[in-house]
Design an enzyme around this catalytic site. Structure first.
Site, PDB file in Angstrom:
ATOM      1  CB  CYS A  89       1.583 -13.809  -1.982  1.00 32.62           C
ATOM      2  SG  CYS A  89       0.343 -12.926  -1.295  1.00 32.62           S
ATOM      3  CD1 TRP A 134     -24.408 -25.867 -21.673  1.00 33.42           C
ATOM      4  CD2 TRP A 134     -24.902 -24.190 -20.333  1.00 33.42           C
ATOM      5  NE1 TRP A 134     -25.496 -25.007 -22.127  1.00 33.42           N
ATOM      6  CE2 TRP A 134     -26.080 -24.140 -21.306  1.00 33.42           C
ATOM      7  CE3 TRP A 134     -24.835 -23.105 -19.333  1.00 33.42           C
ATOM      8  CZ2 TRP A 134     -26.936 -23.218 -21.282  1.00 33.42           C
ATOM      9  CZ3 TRP A 134     -25.950 -22.027 -19.246  1.00 33.42           C
ATOM     10  CH2 TRP A 134     -26.972 -22.142 -20.333  1.00 33.42           C
ATOM     11  CG  ASP A 156      -1.985  -6.550   5.076  1.00 36.44           C
ATOM     12  OD1 ASP A 156      -2.645  -6.471   4.262  1.00 36.44           O
ATOM     13  OD2 ASP A 156      -1.019  -7.629   5.171  1.00 36.44           O
ATOM     14  CB  VAL A 193       6.436   6.690  11.970  1.00 34.20           C
ATOM     15  CG1 VAL A 193       5.470   7.680  12.771  1.00 34.20           C
ATOM     16  CG2 VAL A 193       6.946   7.161  10.721  1.00 34.20           C
ATOM     17  CE1 TYR A 223     -16.560 -25.979 -25.638  1.00 31.08           C
ATOM     18  CE2 TYR A 223     -17.468 -25.234 -27.737  1.00 31.08           C
ATOM     19  CZ  TYR A 223     -16.999 -26.305 -26.943  1.00 31.08           C
ATOM     20  OH  TYR A 223     -16.842 -27.397 -27.609  1.00 31.08           O
ATOM     21  CB  SER A 240       8.203  -2.715  -3.408  1.00 29.46           C
ATOM     22  OG  SER A 240       7.541  -2.723  -4.374  1.00 29.46           O
ATOM     23  NE  ARG A 243       8.879   2.922  -9.477  1.00 31.62           N
ATOM     24  CZ  ARG A 243       7.994   2.256  -9.447  1.00 31.62           C
ATOM     25  NH1 ARG A 243       6.989   2.301  -8.383  1.00 31.62           N
ATOM     26  NH2 ARG A 243       8.037   0.992 -10.071  1.00 31.62           N
ATOM     27  CB  ALA A 295      -0.911  -0.097   1.153  1.00 30.15           C
TER      28      ALA A 295
END
Length: 448
Positions: A44, A433, A282, A82, A425, A40, A72, A13
């Site tokens: 997972c 289906w 999170d 902090v 399909y 970063s 950047r 985030a």
């Protein structure tokens, strides 16, 4: 003078917000404080690093700290914690390891993430007992497995972490046992998925101890046994994966409100009760797309998406962070399991719905095309409105179809509308289906 955007936390985030803000307004001062050294990174992917499918832990890093700083132009400061937020004075107090200083801000994002829950077990401080929620922990587990060559493993908790780590440790020839105090593993995925996964885990040689509470660990400096209520069993390594808790204390101590889930309360733009203070990832709540209520489902896309939206908002383009459906997918050896929305009928009733569900099994490909396998779909809808509420899938292939149902939830589609969706399909990919459409067709019959 341009605004200063301060971000607390350098993972999904936080860095998404910082990057987006800098792209939208290159003149904005964007300062990120991260108390650790990793930023970063793909949390997972950590079980697959332990397993050996990812060779180097640095491969899990999406963007390096140097790239954030040099390419950047983000003032990223690792090793900076902090320790206090003053929303009225619009400053944060930062500890860089040698001294503390104040940093003013015009906009603040709290992206402090979550921490692995550490139960009050005896022996949590023994060597060989781990949680796994950050890169240092993953690296420590991989090193321990490589150097200590454990023969038996105790995994406490049958959620995502437990299932993925069972596969990872089994790959190293370790005798793995999962201890779960609930009746099933993967409880949020529903009973059908859980029982299918449990059967498959047993086939892979994983020992399952369901409805079994762990009381602690024992050993002479290093873990040797796991203690149960009435028994103990050998364990040369232990992974405790019983969930995570939002890191919201720093915010709440500053008067930033928590919501009913104990994570930080936010509005549709990620704002807290202070207009220029945001929270995402999170540590924060989000609105559930089915119930409309605040929820806390700490997943990667939720964090990235919310951070990106907040990065736009602070540069003058208010952007909603988006609702969540709890859409999740997990690999269990040769099986995949997925879920979205509300599957549990008791929870659906608590939310004011009258749930109706069906479970069907269908081939993942045309029946005559080689390589297909059985895919089991559970689909849930509200009887009165016929609105789709949620679904779960389990099978050897095709469980990414859960995204179709997640899309239906966001569009508030009815079962009939889902059934009439024009899905692709071709024999190598699906029967005529699709299993999702078949489930909708059968569920629609129950609603008539």
């Amino acid at each position: 003078m341009d605004d200063t955007f301060v971000v607390i936390g350098g993972d999904a985030a936080g860095m998404s917000a910082a990057s987006k803000a800098k792209r939208e307004n290159p003149e904005m001062d964007v300062v990120v404080f991260e108390k650790g050294e990793w930023v970063s990174y793909a949390a997972c992917g950590m079980p697959y690093y332990v397993k050996g499918e990812v060779e180097d832990i640095d491969d899990l890093v999406t963007v390096t700290p140097e790239a954030f700083r040099e390419e950047r132009d983000i003032d990223l400061r690792t090793g900076h914690e902090v320790v206090d937020i003053d929303p009225e004075g619009e400053t944060v107090t930062v500890d860089d390891g040698s001294e503390t200083f104040e940093q003013p801000y015009d906009h603040l994002l709290v992206a402090t993430g979550a921490s692995a829950i550490e139960p009050p077990f005896d022996g949590m401080d023994l060597d060989g007992v781990f949680t796994i929620h950050d890169m240092d922990e993953a690296d420590a587990i991989e090193t321990y497995v490589d150097e200590q060559t454990p023969e038996t493993a105790a995994i406490v908790g049958g959620g995502y972490v437990g299932i993925e780590m069972a596969e990872a440790l089994s790959e190293h020839g370790i005798d793995v046992r999962i201890y779960e105090m609930l009746p099933h593993v993967l409880q949020p995925f529903g009973e059908t998925v859980a029982e299918t996964v449990e059967d498959h885990l047993r086939e892979q040689g994983i020992g399952l101890h369901l409805e079994t509470a762990v009381s602690g660990f024992a050993g002479d400096g290093t873990v040797e046994r796991v203690h149960l209520e009435d028994d103990s069993q050998p364990a040369d390594i232990a992974i405790v994966g019983v969930g995570v808790a939002p890191n919201a204390d720093l915010a709440s101590e500053a008067g930033i409100e928590r919501g009913p889930t104990d994570a930080i309360a936010t509005d549709e733009y990620g704002r807290t009760n202070y207009e220029n203070v945001y929270a995402a990832g999170d540590c924060a709540e989000a609105r559930h797309v089915v119930t409309g209520d605040p929820d806390h489902v700490p997943l990667a896309l939720t964090a990235n998406r919310a951070g990106r939206a907040i990065g736009e908002t602070v540069t003058g383009s208010p952007t909603p962070v988006g609702d969540i459906a709890g859409t999740a997918i997990v690999k269990a050896f040769d099986l995949g399991a997925a879920r979205t929305g509300i599957i549990d009928e008791d929870r659906a009733r608590e939310a004011g719905f009258d749930p109706v569900s069906v479970t069907i099994s269908a081939s993942s490909r045309a029946h005559y095309y080689p390589g297909g396998s059985e895919l089991t779909v559970t689909l849930v809808a509200d009887r009165e409105s016929e609105r789709v509420l949620g679904a779960s899938l389990v099978g050897e292939e095709g469980v990414k179809r859960i995204d179709t149902v997640a899309t239906a939830l966001n569009a508030e589609m009815t079962v009939t509308e889902l059934q009439n969706t024009d899905l692709a399909y071709a024999p190598p990919f699906s029967p005529v289906w699709d299993p999702i459409l078949t489930a909708a067709k059968v569920l629609g019959g129950k609603l008539d």
